[in-house]
Design an enzyme around this catalytic site. Structure first.
Site, PDB file in Angstrom:
ATOM      1  N   GLN A  98       0.840  -1.204   0.000  1.00 50.56           N
ATOM      2  CA  GLN A  98       0.000   0.000   0.000  1.00 50.56           C
ATOM      3  C   GLN A  98       0.871   1.249   0.000  1.00 50.56           C
ATOM      4  OE1 GLN A  98      -2.180  -0.642   3.709  1.00 50.56           O
ATOM      5  NE2 GLN A  98      -0.859   0.789   4.801  1.00 50.56           N
ATOM      6  N   GLY A  99       0.243   2.395  -0.130  1.00 47.49           N
ATOM      7  CA  GLY A  99       0.941   3.674  -0.016  1.00 47.49           C
ATOM      8  C   GLY A  99       2.051   3.831  -1.064  1.00 47.49           C
ATOM      9  N   ASP A 159       8.501 -10.352   5.857  1.00 50.03           N
ATOM     10  CA  ASP A 159       8.613  -9.539   7.066  1.00 50.03           C
ATOM     11  C   ASP A 159      10.062  -9.086   7.151  1.00 50.03           C
ATOM     12  OD1 ASP A 159       8.874  -8.477   9.573  1.00 50.03           O
ATOM     13  OD2 ASP A 159       8.063 -10.219  10.648  1.00 50.03           O
ATOM     14  N   TYR A 215      10.576   8.437  15.434  1.00 52.06           N
ATOM     15  CA  TYR A 215      10.535   8.422  13.965  1.00 52.06           C
ATOM     16  C   TYR A 215      11.698   9.244  13.390  1.00 52.06           C
ATOM     17  CZ  TYR A 215       8.493   8.869   9.283  1.00 52.06           C
ATOM     18  OH  TYR A 215       8.266   8.826   7.922  1.00 52.06           O
ATOM     19  N   LYS A 218      14.813   7.997  11.162  1.00 50.77           N
ATOM     20  CA  LYS A 218      14.887   8.420   9.761  1.00 50.77           C
ATOM     21  C   LYS A 218      16.180   9.221   9.506  1.00 50.77           C
ATOM     22  CE  LYS A 218      11.094   6.594   7.987  1.00 50.77           C
ATOM     23  NZ  LYS A 218      11.141   5.530   6.954  1.00 50.77           N
ATOM     24  N   VAL A 271       2.641  12.647   2.923  1.00 50.00           N
ATOM     25  CA  VAL A 271       2.160  11.928   1.738  1.00 50.00           C
ATOM     26  C   VAL A 271       0.872  11.192   2.102  1.00 50.00           C
ATOM     27  CG1 VAL A 271       2.724  10.193  -0.007  1.00 50.00           C
ATOM     28  CG2 VAL A 271       4.555  11.596   0.996  1.00 50.00           C
ATOM     29  N   PRO A 309      -2.464   5.068   3.373  1.00 49.47           N
ATOM     30  CA  PRO A 309      -3.355   4.492   4.389  1.00 49.47           C
ATOM     31  C   PRO A 309      -2.904   4.805   5.813  1.00 49.47           C
ATOM     32  CG  PRO A 309      -3.049   2.945   2.608  1.00 49.47           C
ATOM     33  CD  PRO A 309      -2.119   4.091   2.316  1.00 49.47           C
TER      34      PRO A 309
HETATM   35  P1  NAD Z   1       1.968   2.870   4.912  1.00 49.19           P
HETATM   36  O1  NAD Z   1       2.560   3.264   6.228  1.00 49.19           O
HETATM   37  O2  NAD Z   1       0.540   3.181   4.670  1.00 49.19           O
HETATM   38  O3  NAD Z   1       2.198   1.307   4.678  1.00 49.19           O
HETATM   39  C1  NAD Z   1       3.283   0.666   5.240  1.00 49.19           C
HETATM   40  C2  NAD Z   1       3.388  -0.729   4.690  1.00 49.19           C
HETATM   41  O4  NAD Z   1       4.465  -1.361   5.400  1.00 49.19           O
HETATM   42  C3  NAD Z   1       2.157  -1.615   4.914  1.00 49.19           C
HETATM   43  O5  NAD Z   1       1.790  -2.229   3.692  1.00 49.19           O
HETATM   44  C4  NAD Z   1       2.626  -2.646   5.936  1.00 49.19           C
HETATM   45  O6  NAD Z   1       2.012  -3.901   5.807  1.00 49.19           O
HETATM   46  C5  NAD Z   1       4.124  -2.707   5.636  1.00 49.19           C
HETATM   47  N1  NAD Z   1       4.911  -3.256   6.749  1.00 49.19           N
HETATM   48  C6  NAD Z   1       4.777  -2.955   8.047  1.00 49.19           C
HETATM   49  N2  NAD Z   1       5.629  -3.718   8.783  1.00 49.19           N
HETATM   50  C7  NAD Z   1       6.309  -4.491   7.901  1.00 49.19           C
HETATM   51  C8  NAD Z   1       7.309  -5.488   8.041  1.00 49.19           C
HETATM   52  N3  NAD Z   1       7.778  -5.838   9.253  1.00 49.19           N
HETATM   53  N4  NAD Z   1       7.788  -6.089   6.934  1.00 49.19           N
HETATM   54  C9  NAD Z   1       7.317  -5.741   5.708  1.00 49.19           C
HETATM   55  N5  NAD Z   1       6.360  -4.805   5.508  1.00 49.19           N
HETATM   56  C10 NAD Z   1       5.863  -4.203   6.594  1.00 49.19           C
HETATM   57  O7  NAD Z   1       2.869   3.464   3.725  1.00 49.19           O
HETATM   58  P2  NAD Z   1       3.462   4.924   3.507  1.00 49.19           P
HETATM   59  O8  NAD Z   1       2.811   5.935   4.415  1.00 49.19           O
HETATM   60  O9  NAD Z   1       3.457   5.126   2.042  1.00 49.19           O
HETATM   61  O10 NAD Z   1       4.971   4.812   4.064  1.00 49.19           O
HETATM   62  C11 NAD Z   1       5.966   4.099   3.359  1.00 49.19           C
HETATM   63  C12 NAD Z   1       7.316   4.629   3.807  1.00 49.19           C
HETATM   64  O11 NAD Z   1       7.399   6.032   3.526  1.00 49.19           O
HETATM   65  C13 NAD Z   1       7.611   4.475   5.300  1.00 49.19           C
HETATM   66  O12 NAD Z   1       8.969   4.165   5.483  1.00 49.19           O
HETATM   67  C14 NAD Z   1       7.312   5.861   5.840  1.00 49.19           C
HETATM   68  O13 NAD Z   1       8.012   6.148   7.041  1.00 49.19           O
HETATM   69  C15 NAD Z   1       7.793   6.711   4.700  1.00 49.19           C
HETATM   70  N6  NAD Z   1       7.238   8.073   4.702  1.00 49.19           N
HETATM   71  C16 NAD Z   1       5.891   8.241   4.656  1.00 49.19           C
HETATM   72  C17 NAD Z   1       5.378   9.532   4.686  1.00 49.19           C
HETATM   73  C18 NAD Z   1       3.887   9.782   4.667  1.00 49.19           C
HETATM   74  O14 NAD Z   1       3.483  10.915   4.953  1.00 49.19           O
HETATM   75  N7  NAD Z   1       3.065   8.806   4.322  1.00 49.19           N
HETATM   76  C19 NAD Z   1       6.243  10.621   4.770  1.00 49.19           C
HETATM   77  C20 NAD Z   1       7.616  10.398   4.800  1.00 49.19           C
HETATM   78  C21 NAD Z   1       8.105   9.111   4.767  1.00 49.19           C
END
Ligand code: NAD
Length: 243
Positions: free
Chosen positions: A16-17, A58, A147, A151, A180, A183
């Site tokens: 997702q995402g 995982d 976080y 990061k 961003v 979900p």
């Molecule tokens: P999300 O958080 O909605 O989804 C995360 C995904 O990670 C899920 O599909 C989940 O099943 C998977 N996941 C969780 N634990 C896991 C594990 N142990 N092994 C494998 N997969 C696992 O997605 P997002 O918000 O697009 O975030 C993706 C990345 O982008 C993350 O690293 C997040 O920190 C980073 N990020 C997100 C944002 C934001 O605003 N959304 C901003 C900056 C950085």
């Protein structure tokens, strides 16, 4: 446009995402994609898309990572996208949050890189993309202690790997997004108890006047996979939040 024909790209957290959008963007750019995630149900939504193979993975499980590396026989592009967001300041965070954040946001990337980098070195070519955030060493963001700490470590790790392997044909870059729509972002907005106010506040952080889309971040990941003169950098994509 970046042409990744003939390249294989492995993506973590691809169900997702940003990870899912990236799986689609890499296929569109011509790559073969191995999309992985811990969530088998959600991941299966990518099944049947030409150019994408899915594998439940995982990233906390070193043995599972080793087994997947042996099965794939190596990849050209590794996009370490998995990560978790904990709320709270240094005094407010829950017991265990920092350890878990380090395990998933930092050590999981190390595990993946240790499994897939040797194959890249053997072939003399590889691109590693690590998901960081503007909330890191780039910008102090309230309520994001564990976080941001982890990061920031992603950026340090990215630079160290870039420096160690630049002469071996390996590039390693980080992506540092702002807010961003994904979900988990939707869950964080709902968890505040006042979704509309939280959304307005989150939008207001970006001078560009909106939240980014997973597809916009995926475009940058594809670009970095093919951008042969950049390594060791954190590439900010944040609607001017950090400028
Ligand atoms: P999300 O958080 O909605 O989804 C995360 C995904 O990670 C899920 O599909 C989940 O099943 C998977 N996941 C969780 N634990 C896991 C594990 N142990 N092994 C494998 N997969 C696992 O997605 P997002 O918000 O697009 O975030 C993706 C990345 O982008 C993350 O690293 C997040 O920190 C980073 N990020 C997100 C944002 C934001 O605003 N959304 C901003 C900056 C950085």
């Amino acid at each position: 446009m970046t042409d990744l024909t003939g390249k294989t790209c492995l993506i973590t957290a691809a169900a997702q995402g940003i990870g899912a959008a990236s799986a689609l963007a890499f296929v569109k750019a011509g790559a073969k994609v191995i999309a992985t995630d811990i969530n088998a149900d959600k991941l299966s939504e990518l099944d049947g898309i030409a150019g994408i193979e899915t594998r439940v993975l995982d990233v906390l499980n070193e043995n599972a990572i080793a087994a997947l590396a042996a099965e794939t026989g190596g990849v050209d592009i590794l996009f370490n996208c998995a990560g978790v967001v904990h709320g709270g300041s240094v005094l407010e965070m829950k017991e265990g949050d920092l350890d878990f954040a380090f395990d998933l946001n930092v050590k999981a990337m190390v595990r993946m890189i240790r499994a897939f980098l040797p194959g890249m070195i053997e072939r003399g070519d590889g691109s590693i993309i690590n998901m960081s955030s503007v909330a890191s060493s780039i910008k102090g963001v309230p309520n994001r202690f564990a976080y941001s700490t982890t990061k920031a470590a992603v950026i340090g790790m990215t630079k160290a790997i870039a420096a160690d392997y630049v002469t071996k044909g390996i590039r390693c870059n980080a992506i540092a997004p702002g807010t961003v729509d994904s979900p988990s972002l939707q869950e964080r907005l709902k968890a505040t108890g006042d979704y509309e106010k939280a959304r307005t506040d989150f939008i207001a952080r970006q001078p560009i006047g909106r939240i980014g889309t997973p597809e916009e971040i995926a475009e940058l990941a594809v670009y970095l996979a093919g951008a042969t003169y950049t390594t060791g950098q954190a590439h900010i994509i944040d609607g001017a939040w950090a400028c």
